[in-house]
Design a protein around this motif. Sequence first.
Motif, PDB file in Angstrom:
ATOM      1  N   THR A   1       0.846  -1.204   0.000  1.00 29.73           N
ATOM      2  CA  THR A   1       0.000   0.000   0.000  1.00 29.73           C
ATOM      3  C   THR A   1       0.874   1.244   0.000  1.00 29.73           C
ATOM      4  N   LEU A   2       0.278   2.345  -0.414  1.00 25.39           N
ATOM      5  CA  LEU A   2       0.990   3.627  -0.379  1.00 25.39           C
ATOM      6  C   LEU A   2       1.385   3.953   1.062  1.00 25.39           C
ATOM      7  N   ASN A   3       0.476   3.681   2.000  1.00 27.17           N
ATOM      8  CA  ASN A   3       0.739   3.977   3.423  1.00 27.17           C
ATOM      9  C   ASN A   3       2.003   3.270   3.924  1.00 27.17           C
ATOM     10  N   SER A   4       2.096   1.954   3.635  1.00 26.03           N
ATOM     11  CA  SER A   4       3.234   1.186   4.154  1.00 26.03           C
ATOM     12  C   SER A   4       4.544   1.637   3.510  1.00 26.03           C
ATOM     13  N   VAL A   5       4.482   2.042   2.238  1.00 23.85           N
ATOM     14  CA  VAL A   5       5.686   2.511   1.542  1.00 23.85           C
ATOM     15  C   VAL A   5       6.141   3.865   2.110  1.00 23.85           C
ATOM     16  N   ILE A   6       5.160   4.732   2.432  1.00 21.13           N
ATOM     17  CA  ILE A   6       5.533   6.024   3.048  1.00 21.13           C
ATOM     18  C   ILE A   6       6.160   5.769   4.419  1.00 21.13           C
ATOM     19  N   ARG A   7       5.590   4.841   5.181  1.00 20.89           N
ATOM     20  CA  ARG A   7       6.153   4.532   6.516  1.00 20.89           C
ATOM     21  C   ARG A   7       7.589   4.000   6.396  1.00 20.89           C
ATOM     22  N   ALA A   8       7.816   3.151   5.396  1.00 18.78           N
ATOM     23  CA  ALA A   8       9.173   2.606   5.172  1.00 18.78           C
ATOM     24  C   ALA A   8      10.138   3.738   4.803  1.00 18.78           C
ATOM     25  N   LYS A   9       9.642   4.675   4.003  1.00 19.68           N
ATOM     26  CA  LYS A   9      10.457   5.825   3.598  1.00 19.68           C
ATOM     27  C   LYS A   9      10.814   6.669   4.828  1.00 19.68           C
ATOM     28  N   ILE A  10       9.845   6.861   5.719  1.00 21.50           N
ATOM     29  CA  ILE A  10      10.068   7.635   6.951  1.00 21.50           C
ATOM     30  C   ILE A  10      11.175   6.980   7.781  1.00 21.50           C
ATOM     31  N   GLU A  11      11.125   5.654   7.909  1.00 21.23           N
ATOM     32  CA  GLU A  11      12.151   4.924   8.680  1.00 21.23           C
ATOM     33  C   GLU A  11      13.530   5.047   8.027  1.00 21.23           C
ATOM     34  N   GLU A  12      13.543   4.943   6.705  1.00 20.26           N
ATOM     35  CA  GLU A  12      14.804   5.059   5.953  1.00 20.26           C
ATOM     36  C   GLU A  12      15.438   6.444   6.172  1.00 20.26           C
ATOM     37  N   LEU A  13      14.609   7.488   6.077  1.00 16.18           N
ATOM     38  CA  LEU A  13      15.095   8.857   6.260  1.00 16.18           C
ATOM     39  C   LEU A  13      15.569   9.085   7.693  1.00 16.18           C
ATOM     40  N   ILE A  40      -4.289   2.250   1.496  1.00 11.79           N
ATOM     41  CA  ILE A  40      -4.501   2.707   0.116  1.00 11.79           C
ATOM     42  C   ILE A  40      -3.661   1.840  -0.836  1.00 11.79           C
ATOM     43  N   PRO A  41      -4.293   0.948  -1.595  1.00 11.14           N
ATOM     44  CA  PRO A  41      -3.508   0.134  -2.530  1.00 11.14           C
ATOM     45  C   PRO A  41      -2.978   0.995  -3.674  1.00 11.14           C
ATOM     46  N   PHE A  42      -1.832   0.605  -4.232  1.00 12.18           N
ATOM     47  CA  PHE A  42      -1.256   1.380  -5.339  1.00 12.18           C
ATOM     48  C   PHE A  42      -2.217   1.478  -6.515  1.00 12.18           C
ATOM     49  N   SER A  43      -3.035   0.447  -6.697  1.00 15.62           N
ATOM     50  CA  SER A  43      -3.984   0.448  -7.822  1.00 15.62           C
ATOM     51  C   SER A  43      -5.023   1.569  -7.703  1.00 15.62           C
ATOM     52  N   ALA A  44      -5.200   2.092  -6.451  1.00 10.98           N
ATOM     53  CA  ALA A  44      -6.198   3.161  -6.245  1.00 10.98           C
ATOM     54  C   ALA A  44      -5.659   4.533  -6.623  1.00 10.98           C
ATOM     55  N   GLU A  79       9.373   4.570  -7.700  1.00  9.33           N
ATOM     56  CA  GLU A  79      10.034   3.413  -7.080  1.00  9.33           C
ATOM     57  C   GLU A  79       9.196   2.147  -7.262  1.00  9.33           C
ATOM     58  N   ALA A  80       7.863   2.297  -7.106  1.00 10.94           N
ATOM     59  CA  ALA A  80       6.952   1.151  -7.263  1.00 10.94           C
ATOM     60  C   ALA A  80       6.981   0.628  -8.703  1.00 10.94           C
ATOM     61  N   LYS A  81       7.097   1.580  -9.642  1.00 12.82           N
ATOM     62  CA  LYS A  81       7.142   1.196 -11.070  1.00 12.82           C
ATOM     63  C   LYS A  81       8.439   0.431 -11.366  1.00 12.82           C
ATOM     64  N   ARG A  82       9.558   0.938 -10.833  1.00 12.38           N
ATOM     65  CA  ARG A  82      10.852   0.272 -11.042  1.00 12.38           C
ATOM     66  C   ARG A  82      10.868  -1.129 -10.429  1.00 12.38           C
ATOM     67  N   ALA A  83      10.161  -1.253  -9.287  1.00 12.07           N
ATOM     68  CA  ALA A  83      10.134  -2.557  -8.591  1.00 12.07           C
ATOM     69  C   ALA A  83       9.098  -3.512  -9.181  1.00 12.07           C
ATOM     70  N   GLY A  84       8.345  -3.044 -10.179  1.00 10.97           N
ATOM     71  CA  GLY A  84       7.340  -3.895 -10.822  1.00 10.97           C
ATOM     72  C   GLY A  84       6.053  -4.040 -10.022  1.00 10.97           C
ATOM     73  N   VAL A  85       5.870  -3.150  -9.019  1.00 10.36           N
ATOM     74  CA  VAL A  85       4.642  -3.196  -8.193  1.00 10.36           C
ATOM     75  C   VAL A  85       3.453  -2.678  -9.000  1.00 10.36           C
ATOM     76  N   ILE A  86       3.732  -1.662  -9.849  1.00 14.65           N
ATOM     77  CA  ILE A  86       2.670  -1.175 -10.755  1.00 14.65           C
ATOM     78  C   ILE A  86       3.193  -1.250 -12.188  1.00 14.65           C
ATOM     79  N   LYS A  87       2.267  -1.359 -13.132  1.00 18.72           N
ATOM     80  CA  LYS A  87       2.630  -1.381 -14.554  1.00 18.72           C
ATOM     81  C   LYS A  87       2.752   0.061 -15.046  1.00 18.72           C
TER      82      LYS A  87
END
Length: 256
Positions: A1-13, A40-44, A79-87
């Motif tokens: 989900t967008l939420n989990s990716v933002i949270r991961a980004k926050i931890e990385e930063l 929020i799924p990426f597809s949304a 990043e999601a596009k590069r990782a193949g999460v979205i087309k």
Amino acid sequence: TLNSVIRAKIEELKSEDRIGTMQFFKCTLVMVEEVGGKDIPFSAITVEWLQKCEKLWSKTRSVSTIGMHMRNIRTLMNEAKRAGVIKESQYPFGKGLFEIKTGIGRKKGLTKKQLKAIFDYKSGNETTNRYKDLWIFIYLCNGINPTDMLKLKFSDIVDGEICFVRQKTERTTKNRKEIRATISVQMQAVIDKWGNKPLPDNYIFPYMKGNETAIEAKAITRDVVKRINKRMKLIGEELGIGNITTYTAKHHTISI
């Protein structure tokens, strides 16, 4: 989900001590959850969904603020596009799709006459004089970022010049930028009046101790910027110049 990716980004930063950017992504998370909830799924994330965000956010936020948060979302979508999460076909940004609006920049420059009035200004209040002098130091030190100014040490002074690497660029070797500024008589006067004892290991200005965490250092910088802006606003009103901030000192075009 967008939420989990933002949270991961926050931890990385956070792990990289990039506290300002981390706090900004935290704000992005709050804003997207205002619109789409906690899952929020990426597809949304479609053009229509981004338009919905823009419409809701524009009730309380400026075009440039919305643009910065949209760029955060776009970074994660890339990043999601590069990782193949979205087309590629699911990617919502770009020409003919969702285009991020940019705010119209305002001219921040001061005239020579206005600068002279600020430099000559004397207050009966010592605190006002101190923060005005710090503003002058920022201005004369090539518009130094307040974060960098508070981290300056006397050991950064070499042959009458202050040499430092901008904190914003110190992590990247490609853009690593050393700034040099000759210490003028006025800058030296500010250091002599408000600075620490001139020992190599001492910070020039008495705000950092050196043992702060990145989050504590960010809080100290914010507090000093707030104090400078508060005093400069009063001076600007008194001189009929309008609002003067550290941003004005950083984006100057006229030398005095």
